[in-house]
Design an enzyme around this catalytic site. Structure first.
Site, PDB file in Angstrom:
ATOM      1  N   LYS A 198      35.208  85.471  39.748  1.00 18.02           N
ATOM      2  CA  LYS A 198      36.696  86.192  39.648  1.00 18.02           C
ATOM      3  C   LYS A 198      36.696  86.846  40.704  1.00 18.02           C
ATOM      4  O   LYS A 198      36.210  87.963  40.949  1.00 18.02           O
ATOM      5  CB  LYS A 198      36.607  86.882  38.346  1.00 18.02           C
ATOM      6  CG  LYS A 198      38.096  87.120  37.888  1.00 18.02           C
ATOM      7  CD  LYS A 198      38.195  88.101  36.442  1.00 18.02           C
ATOM      8  CE  LYS A 198      39.540  88.375  36.299  1.00 18.02           C
ATOM      9  NZ  LYS A 198      39.642  89.098  34.905  1.00 18.02           N
ATOM     10  N   LYS A 250      38.191  81.576  39.186  1.00 16.94           N
ATOM     11  CA  LYS A 250      39.641  82.203  38.981  1.00 16.94           C
ATOM     12  C   LYS A 250      39.709  83.028  40.318  1.00 16.94           C
ATOM     13  O   LYS A 250      39.030  83.648  40.550  1.00 16.94           O
ATOM     14  CB  LYS A 250      39.563  83.127  37.627  1.00 16.94           C
ATOM     15  CG  LYS A 250      40.605  83.797  37.244  1.00 16.94           C
ATOM     16  CD  LYS A 250      40.567  84.467  36.000  1.00 16.94           C
ATOM     17  CE  LYS A 250      41.726  85.352  35.802  1.00 16.94           C
ATOM     18  NZ  LYS A 250      41.768  86.255  34.948  1.00 16.94           N
TER      19      LYS A 250
END
Ligand code: PBG
Length: 328
Positions: A198, A250
């Site tokens: 992330k 992400k």
């Protein structure tokens, strides 16, 4: 010079039927996960200004939204809670009667096992400073005391019936700590969707509106530097070793090289999160008439699949599922 007869790749593009026949990548509704927001203390759903078409739900409208998504054939929903009150430790995320845990029970009561119900396991929606963990005396995010909060939160979410916990806080050791807490309490079937890679991305801006984040500053001491790829492989290996059932990258579209590299080496399912800023960029361009929205949505989802993600979290999950059914 091409010799005769030269190759004619265009032959396989001549009709929609042949293009469909030879398509290497397909997006299926059951691979899509719809993120949903539930806001405590409102009596009607509210649209998120920077995410046209995305709502902060009431408990009641959330239930209906999940049923509608399930009917459209989406594979899962990911629930985010927006509490009315926040404190420094994010207590409302742990409270069994906190908004997220209540809403999870509502949703499970409505759809049971028919779709995968996931919950965000992170403190940022619940802390008054907006960070994903608890702070030490100097105001830095304290890794190990945050893990203890995550363990408590995991138990509350599992108790509420969540099928899959999305560990999104980027603390070291979070998957291991959550797995241990779940197993010790007997929740051995509750899965972990680990946000393994992330990035500290500008693409989360609209999400912060959606959860009314009070965050000042940024998350660069725990989320990853966009410059790094190998770091994602390392993060992913750690999460898988700690017990992650699924790993997620992400954001999605600006990080397809990361999706591809992780998909090439891991044997657990790979997910990608097409985040709020990716949604807002396409919605805004479409609202101006600058791009064809539905084509752009399907192209972006196809590209994320082609890069190697089996599962895609997207705010268009239900819309895309309906588009895909129409094309079948
Ligand atoms: C953290 C979390 C965030 C998002 C999902 N989980 C916010 C952040 O890291 O700042 C962002 C999702 C999106 O932008 O759509 N709980």
């Amino acid at each position: 010079m091409a010799g005769f007869p030269y190759q004619r790749p265009r032959r396989l593009r001549t009709t929609a039927a042949v293009r469909r026949l030879v398509a290497e990548t397909r997006v299926h509704p059951s691979s899509l996960v719809l993120p949903l927001f539930v806001r405590e203390g409102i009596d009607a759903p509210r649209e998120v200004a920077s995410m046209p078409g995305v709502l902060q739900h009431t408990r009641d409208s959330l239930r209906k939204a999940v049923v509608s998504a399930a009917q459209a054939g989406v594979g899962g929903v990911m629930l985010f809670g927006v509490p009315a009150e926040r404190d420094s430790d994010g207590t409302a995320g742990i409270d069994p009667d906190g908004i997220l845990n209540q809403a999870t029970r509502d949703v499970i009561g409505e759809v049971g096992d028919a779709v995968v119900v996931m919950t965000d396991l992170c403190l940022d929606e619940f802390t008054d400073h907006g960070h994903c963990g608890v702070l030490d005396a100097e105001g830095n995010v304290d890794n190990d005391s945050t893990l203890e909060q995550y363990a408590r939160m995991a138990l509350a979410q599992a108790e509420s019936g969540s099928h899959m916990l999305g560990t999104s806080g980027m603390m070291d050791g979070q998957v291991a700590r959550v797995r241990e807490a779940l197993d010790t309490a007997g929740y051995t079937d509750t899965s972990i969707l680990a946000y393994a890679a992330k990035y500290a991305s500008a693409c989360y801006g609209p999400f912060r509106d959606a959860v009314e984040s009070p965050l000042q500053g940024d998350r660069r001491t725990y989320q990853q530097d966009p410059a790094n790829l190998k770091e994602s492989l390392r993060e992913t290996r750690l999460d898988v070793d700690e017990g992650a059932d699924i790993v997620m990258v992400k954001p999605a579209l600006p990080y397809l090289d990361v999706v591809s590299a992780i998909a090439a080496e891991t044997t657990v399912p790979v997910a990608a999160y097409q985040v709020s800023g990716e949604y807002a960029m396409i919605e805004a361009a479409a609202a101006n008439g600058w791009i064809d929205k539905d084509r752009m949505i399907l192209e972006s989802l196809t590209s994320i699949r082609r890069a190697g993600a089996e599962i895609i979290c997207t705010y268009w999950a239900e819309h895309a599922a309906r588009l895909l059914h129409k094309m079948d």
